[in-house]
Enzyme design. Structure first.
Site, PDB file in Angstrom:
ATOM      1  N   HIS A 121      34.584  -0.493  38.906  1.00 49.91           N
ATOM      2  CA  HIS A 121      35.894  -0.543  39.083  1.00 49.91           C
ATOM      3  C   HIS A 121      36.215  -1.357  40.621  1.00 49.91           C
ATOM      4  CE1 HIS A 121      40.143   0.428  39.963  1.00 49.91           C
ATOM      5  NE2 HIS A 121      39.910   1.213  39.391  1.00 49.91           N
ATOM      6  N   ASP A 198      31.077   7.106  42.917  1.00 47.31           N
ATOM      7  CA  ASP A 198      32.141   7.079  42.245  1.00 47.31           C
ATOM      8  C   ASP A 198      32.669   8.154  41.735  1.00 47.31           C
ATOM      9  OD1 ASP A 198      34.875   4.142  41.108  1.00 47.31           O
ATOM     10  OD2 ASP A 198      35.276   6.024  40.855  1.00 47.31           O
ATOM     11  N   GLN A 201      36.781   9.027  37.006  1.00 45.42           N
ATOM     12  CA  GLN A 201      35.755   9.287  36.048  1.00 45.42           C
ATOM     13  C   GLN A 201      35.101  10.649  35.482  1.00 45.42           C
ATOM     14  OE1 GLN A 201      37.992   8.097  34.197  1.00 45.42           O
ATOM     15  NE2 GLN A 201      39.263   6.414  35.134  1.00 45.42           N
ATOM     16  N   LYS A 224      43.502  12.095  38.826  1.00 44.08           N
ATOM     17  CA  LYS A 224      43.035  12.050  36.901  1.00 44.08           C
ATOM     18  C   LYS A 224      41.765  13.338  36.249  1.00 44.08           C
ATOM     19  CE  LYS A 224      41.210   7.207  38.223  1.00 44.08           C
ATOM     20  NZ  LYS A 224      42.786   6.630  37.272  1.00 44.08           N
ATOM     21  N   CYS A 362      40.862  -2.437  35.477  1.00 44.42           N
ATOM     22  CA  CYS A 362      40.876  -2.391  37.027  1.00 44.42           C
ATOM     23  C   CYS A 362      38.830  -2.755  36.908  1.00 44.42           C
ATOM     24  CB  CYS A 362      41.000  -1.873  37.662  1.00 44.42           C
ATOM     25  SG  CYS A 362      42.659  -1.851  37.778  1.00 44.42           S
TER      26      CYS A 362
END
Ligand SMILES: Cc1ncc(COP(=O)(O)O)c(CN[C@@H](CS)C(=O)O)c1O
Length: 404
Positions: A121, A198, A201, A224, A362
């Protein structure tokens, strides 16, 4: 909580969109919020609102207890060893920038290498480019194959004694690919590199155990995983955070200030300058309670079944190509349709009450890698069901008939 009852916990899902019941398939952008989270935030403002950490009156002490109680919930949720390792930030983007601008500036010099992947991302690309421009470090990019997967051998071949940090996505927002981050962390540590994951998600879809992963940093956003916007978490190993300089200066991150010198506060407050997003932290705590009530393994299993069902049905549509077919995937399906621009598709699908994203997400390097301007992305949450998938398929077919 049964999955058939979960939908009722989300007020917004009772909405009609263009005369049809809303089918929300954009949880990858932001998830919807259960009543439990909305009520926790509402209760804070109605009954506990005060600034935290400094008041010596009951209201402020109760606000502090709720806010710091949420930090403990995050610690338990990630299986961190201490709340000192849980820094509240605005979201994943700020978490990564914080590491780049504190650990990065403190530990990297010209020629050092930061390794990222082709599926990152922008929030895990641009902060490192900024640091490259500031320090002269080198960005090394691990390629992905046609299925949208990283090859561990490719990854290992790009590691060297010059690699000082590996910063990779746990689960891709554009492809759904789940990376072998535990193995990647082990290999990175062998060459002496630190690892940032990261988790934006991944956290909504699976249990994350930072001690088992042995990563040095882990970042995610509350919005999220059924929590509010404006609050996220940077997990960092205590010794690393202890050695890092502050990210921002101001109130709460200090013990004492004179015009000559400032003594910084202890962890994690050293990294939390100014009045925090108190309601957001409490809302994040409620979102964690919500997910744990359902069960993280149950969420993963339910969404994987729905992902398989959606994938099989999408693959039957002529002219539709799924972008990202990793063997290990989470609840994200990106696809393109021959002869139709994603934006046109998504606009027509909205007429059917279907909310999907048509974008580069993104992740422009991913679009370049697959030679597409954008994709249509359906991303799952715990509230989606087979009826949503059937409505998605019907809407796609109807839109194709109109556009092709
Ligand atoms: C893998 C990954 N990493 C970082 C971010 C940034 O999260 P923030 O809460 O905006 O800071 C996101 C947010 N991706 C959204 C907005 S582009 C999407 O629609 O996919 C992400 O998916």
């Amino acid at each position: 909580m049964k999955f058939s009852d979960i939908r009722d916990a989300f007020p917004i899902l009772k909405l009609q969109e263009n005369g049809q019941p809303l089918v929300y398939l954009d949880s990858g952008a932001t998830s919807q919020k259960p009543l439990k989270v909305i009520e926790a935030i509402d209760h804070y403002y109605r009954a506990e609102n005060a600034n935290v950490h400094r008041g010596v009156y009951g209201l402020s002490e109760r606000a502090t207890e709720s806010y710091e109680g949420a930090r403990e919930k995050v610690r338990h949720f990630l299986n961190a060893s201490s709340t000192k390792e849980i820094v509240f930030v605005r979201g994943t983007t700020e978490a990564i920038n914080l590491v780049a601008q504190t650990w990065g500036r403190e530990n990297l010099t010209a020629g050092d290498e930061v390794l990222i992947t082709e599926m990152e991302h922008h929030s895990n690309i641009v902060p490192w480019q900024l640091l490259r421009d500031q320090l002269g470090i080198k960005l090394v990019v691990v390629p992905i194959n046609d299925q949208g997967e990283i090859s561990l051998s490719d990854y290992e071949s790009l590691l060297s004694e010059k690699t000082k940090l590996v910063s990779v996505v746990h689960m891709s927002n554009a492809l759904g690919s789940i990376n072998p981050v535990k193995e990647m962390t082990t290999l990175a540590h062998k060459v002496g590199a630190k690892v940032l994951l990261d988790g934006a998600q991944a956290v909504p879809h699976m249990a994350v155990d930072v001690q088992s992963l042995d990563c040095d940093f882990y970042a995610f956003s509350a919005h999220k995983m059924y929590g509010p916007t404006g609050i996220g978490v940077l997990y960092g190993k205590e010794a690393l955070l202890e050695a890092m300089p502050p990210y921002q200066g101001g109130g709460d991150m200090i013990y004492s200030v004179t015009f000559d010198k400032t003594e910084y506060n202890e962890l994690p407050y050293k990294f939390e300058a100014g009045t925090p997003h108190i309601a957001g932290g409490i809302g994040l705590g409620a979102a964690i309670d919500f997910m744990l009530d359902i069960g993280l393994e149950n969420i993963a299993q339910y969404e994987n079944q729905l992902l398989t069902e959606a994938t099989e049905k999408l693959q039957q549509i002529e002219g539709l190509k799924i972008i990202g077919q990793a063997a290990n995937k989470g609840g994200v399906i990106s696809f393109v349709i021959e002869g139709v621009h994603p934006h046109d598709m998504a606009t027509l699908m909205d007429q059917d009450g279907i909310a999907v994203r048509a974008s580069h997400h993104c992740a422009m390097p991913v679009m370049q890698r697959f030679n597409v301007p954008a994709t249509i992305r359906a991303s799952l949450g715990v509230y989606n069901n087979s009826e949503d998938i059937d409505r998605l398929i019907a809407s796609i077919k109807e839109a194709i008939d109109m556009l092709v």
